[in-house]
Design a protein around this motif. Structure first.
Motif, PDB file in Angstrom:
ATOM      1  N   ILE A 198       0.814  -1.233   0.213  1.00 50.53           N
ATOM      2  CA  ILE A 198       0.060  -0.056  -0.023  1.00 50.53           C
ATOM      3  C   ILE A 198       0.672   1.289   0.397  1.00 50.53           C
ATOM      4  O   ILE A 198       0.571   1.972  -0.262  1.00 50.53           O
ATOM      5  N   CYS A 199       1.926   1.569   0.509  1.00 50.79           N
ATOM      6  CA  CYS A 199       3.343   2.106   0.825  1.00 50.79           C
ATOM      7  C   CYS A 199       3.650   2.863  -0.486  1.00 50.79           C
ATOM      8  O   CYS A 199       4.477   3.760  -0.733  1.00 50.79           O
ATOM      9  N   ASP A 200       3.741   1.503  -1.561  1.00 52.71           N
ATOM     10  CA  ASP A 200       4.008   2.026  -3.448  1.00 52.71           C
ATOM     11  C   ASP A 200       3.041   2.969  -4.354  1.00 52.71           C
ATOM     12  O   ASP A 200       3.323   2.397  -4.780  1.00 52.71           O
ATOM     13  N   LEU A 201       1.577   3.071  -3.591  1.00 55.73           N
ATOM     14  CA  LEU A 201       0.674   3.327  -4.629  1.00 55.73           C
ATOM     15  C   LEU A 201       0.454   4.400  -4.830  1.00 55.73           C
ATOM     16  O   LEU A 201       0.399   5.835  -3.957  1.00 55.73           O
ATOM     17  N   GLU A 202       1.916   5.063  -5.357  1.00 50.27           N
ATOM     18  CA  GLU A 202       2.154   6.524  -5.928  1.00 50.27           C
ATOM     19  C   GLU A 202       0.785   7.659  -6.275  1.00 50.27           C
ATOM     20  O   GLU A 202       1.014   8.813  -6.362  1.00 50.27           O
ATOM     21  N   SER A 203       0.036   6.997  -6.724  1.00 50.59           N
ATOM     22  CA  SER A 203      -0.736   7.606  -7.699  1.00 50.59           C
ATOM     23  C   SER A 203      -2.199   7.591  -6.947  1.00 50.59           C
ATOM     24  O   SER A 203      -2.239   8.437  -7.042  1.00 50.59           O
ATOM     25  N   LEU A 204      -2.029   7.346  -5.575  1.00 57.44           N
ATOM     26  CA  LEU A 204      -3.060   7.572  -4.926  1.00 57.44           C
ATOM     27  C   LEU A 204      -3.521   8.590  -4.104  1.00 57.44           C
ATOM     28  O   LEU A 204      -2.561   9.293  -3.922  1.00 57.44           O
ATOM     29  N   VAL A 205      -4.705   9.439  -4.351  1.00 58.49           N
ATOM     30  CA  VAL A 205      -5.062  10.103  -4.297  1.00 58.49           C
ATOM     31  C   VAL A 205      -6.253  10.481  -2.497  1.00 58.49           C
ATOM     32  O   VAL A 205      -6.031  11.158  -2.204  1.00 58.49           O
ATOM     33  N   ILE A 206      -7.159   9.070  -2.781  1.00 57.11           N
ATOM     34  CA  ILE A 206      -7.866   9.109  -1.773  1.00 57.11           C
ATOM     35  C   ILE A 206      -7.699   7.834  -0.704  1.00 57.11           C
ATOM     36  O   ILE A 206      -7.441   6.874  -1.898  1.00 57.11           O
ATOM     37  N   LEU A 207      -7.631   7.991   0.568  1.00 52.39           N
ATOM     38  CA  LEU A 207      -7.620   6.228   0.964  1.00 52.39           C
ATOM     39  C   LEU A 207      -8.497   7.064   2.191  1.00 52.39           C
ATOM     40  O   LEU A 207      -8.201   7.474   3.271  1.00 52.39           O
ATOM     41  N   ASN A 208      -9.516   5.620   1.826  1.00 53.12           N
ATOM     42  CA  ASN A 208     -10.489   5.520   3.213  1.00 53.12           C
ATOM     43  C   ASN A 208     -10.421   4.791   4.344  1.00 53.12           C
ATOM     44  O   ASN A 208     -10.738   3.765   3.792  1.00 53.12           O
ATOM     45  N   MET A 209      -9.968   5.118   5.372  1.00 58.66           N
ATOM     46  CA  MET A 209     -10.167   2.936   6.156  1.00 58.66           C
ATOM     47  C   MET A 209     -10.615   3.849   7.408  1.00 58.66           C
ATOM     48  O   MET A 209     -11.093   3.379   8.569  1.00 58.66           O
ATOM     49  N   ARG A 210     -11.547   5.021   7.377  1.00 57.78           N
ATOM     50  CA  ARG A 210     -13.032   5.159   8.181  1.00 57.78           C
ATOM     51  C   ARG A 210     -13.564   3.809   8.995  1.00 57.78           C
ATOM     52  O   ARG A 210     -14.283   2.725   8.139  1.00 57.78           O
TER      53      ARG A 210
END
Length: 314
Positions: free
Chosen positions: A113-125
Motif C-alpha cells: 500500500i505504501c507504493d501506491l504513488e498515484s493514490l489520491v484518496i485513502l479511506n480507512m474510516r
C-alpha cells in the motif's frame, strides 16, 4: 459480451459454466461478491472502477490474481468487507482511490500500500481493529484525502506522516491516539487545509501544529483530556476552530493573530477559566461559548467588527 463496458451484478453468483473474460469492462459493481470465485477466465484488463463493497472475500480470495491484470484500475471500493484482516497486495497499479471503510476486522496493512504513488484518496474510516500504520505510508506522495476516523485501536501516528506534502484533508478523529501519539512531523504538512483530531486521548498538541501554513479547519471537539493548546499564531489562514467538549481545557491563549478566523466554538468546556485577547479576530463571524462554569470574562468583544452570531450561555 465481448464489448461490454459497464456491468452491475450486485450479490450475484455465476454458474460454473458461465466464463466470459469481460476484457472490455471499464466499470464493474459486484457488491456482495461470494467467497467462492469460479470465473477462471475473468480477465478485466481495462477495468478502471471496481466496487466490491460488502463482499465475503478474504485475503485468500481467488479473485485477487484476476484483478491484478487491471493495470489501469483507479478506484477500488472494499467498504464493509468484514472478512479482510489485512489490506490486499496492490502491486504495479495506478490506483487513485482506495476505500476500506468499515472493514472492522482489518488489523494490518500490506507493505504494498505504501507504493501506491498515484493514490489520491485513502479511506480507512471505521477500521476499528487497525493498530498501527507502516512507516512507509509516507511514500504516498500524491495523497490528498486520508481518513482514519473511528480507527479506535490506533494509538499513534508514524513520523512519516509529515512526508505527505500533498495532503489536504486528514481525519484521525475518534481514534485512540494518546499523548505523544501525534508526531512533531505533522507540522511539515504544507498543503494541509483540514485537520480533524477530535475525540482522542492526548493532553496536549505538538507546538508544530501552529506551523501549518494553509490550514483552514482545526477540529478538536471531544478531546476530553486536552489541557492546553500551543500558541496558534502561525495559523494565519485558519477559518474554523472547534473546541466543543474539551472539558479539561483551562485556557486559550495566542489566538489574537488568527486574523482569518470566522468561527470559534467552545461548547461545554467546563474547565475553561480564561480566553486570551481576541481583539485581533477581525473576520470572526460566529463566537459560541456555552455550558461553562469557571469563565468569568471575555474581553474585547466590542472590537469584533465582523461578528454576526454571538452565543454566550453558562
Amino acid at each position: 459480451m465481448a464489448e461490454l463496458k459497464l456491468l452491475q451484478i450486485d450479490y450475484a453468483h455465476f454458474a460454473p459454466d458461465f466464463m466470459p473474460s469481460f476484457s472490455a469492462l471499464i466499470w464493474l459493481s459486484w457488491k456482495g461478491c461470494p467467497l467462492e470465485f469460479t470465473q477462471t477466465k475473468f480477465h478485466p484488463m481495462n477495468l478502471v472502477v471496481h466496487d466490491l463493497s460488502y463482499s465475503l472475500l478474504t485475503n485468500y480470495w481467488m479473485g485477487w490474481k484476476h484483478i491484478k491484470v487491471a493495470k489501469n484500475l483507479k478506484v477500488l471500493n472494499l467498504t464493509g468487507c468484514q472478512h479482510l484482516v489485512k489490506t490486499p497486495k496492490l502491486e504495479n497499479c495506478r490506483l487513485e482511490v482506495l476505500i476500506l471503510e468499515n472493514c472492522e476486522n482489518l488489523a494490518e496493512t500490506d507493505e504494498s500500500i505504501c507504493d501506491l504513488e498515484s493514490l489520491v484518496i485513502l479511506n480507512m474510516r471505521g477500521c476499528t481493529e487497525l493498530r498501527n500504520l507502516p512507516y512507509g505510508i509516507g511514500g504516498l506522495s500524491s495523497i490528498k484525502d486520508f481518513n482514519l476516523h473511528l480507527c479506535k485501536g490506533l494509538e499513534k501516528l508514524p513520523d512519516s506522516i509529515g512526508l505527505l506534502q500533498n495532503l489536504e484533508t486528514f481525519d484521525s478523529s475518534f481514534c485512540g491516539i494518546k499523548d505523544e501519539g501525534i508526531p512533531d512531523a505533522i507540522g511539515w504538512l504544507s498543503s494541509l487545509k483540514i485537520l480533524r483530531l477530535g475525540g482522542n486521548n492526548f493532553q496536549s498538541l505538538p507546538v508544530t501544529v501552529s506551523s501549518l501554513p494553509v490550514l483552514q479547519t482545526l477540529d478538536l471537539r471531544f478531546c476530553n483530556e486536552l489541557e492546553s493548546l500551543p500558541a496558534l499564531i502561525g495559523l494565519r489562514n485558519l477559518k474554523r476552530l472547534n473546541l466543543d467538549n474539551c472539558q479539561s481545557l483551562a485556557e486559550i491563549e495566542g489566538i489574537e493573530r488568527l486574523d482569518s478566523l470566522e468561527l470559534l466554538m467552545m461548547k461545554n468546556c467546563r474547565s475553561l477559566r480564561k480566553i486570551g485577547k481576541i481583539s485581533g479576530l477581525r473576520k470572526l463571524k460566529e463566537l459560541i461559548v456555552t455550558d461553562y462554569s469557571m469563565l468569568y470574562e471575555i474581553k474585547c468583544l466590542e472590537e469584533l467588527d465582523s461578528l454576526e452570531l454571538l452565543t454566550i450561555k453558562g
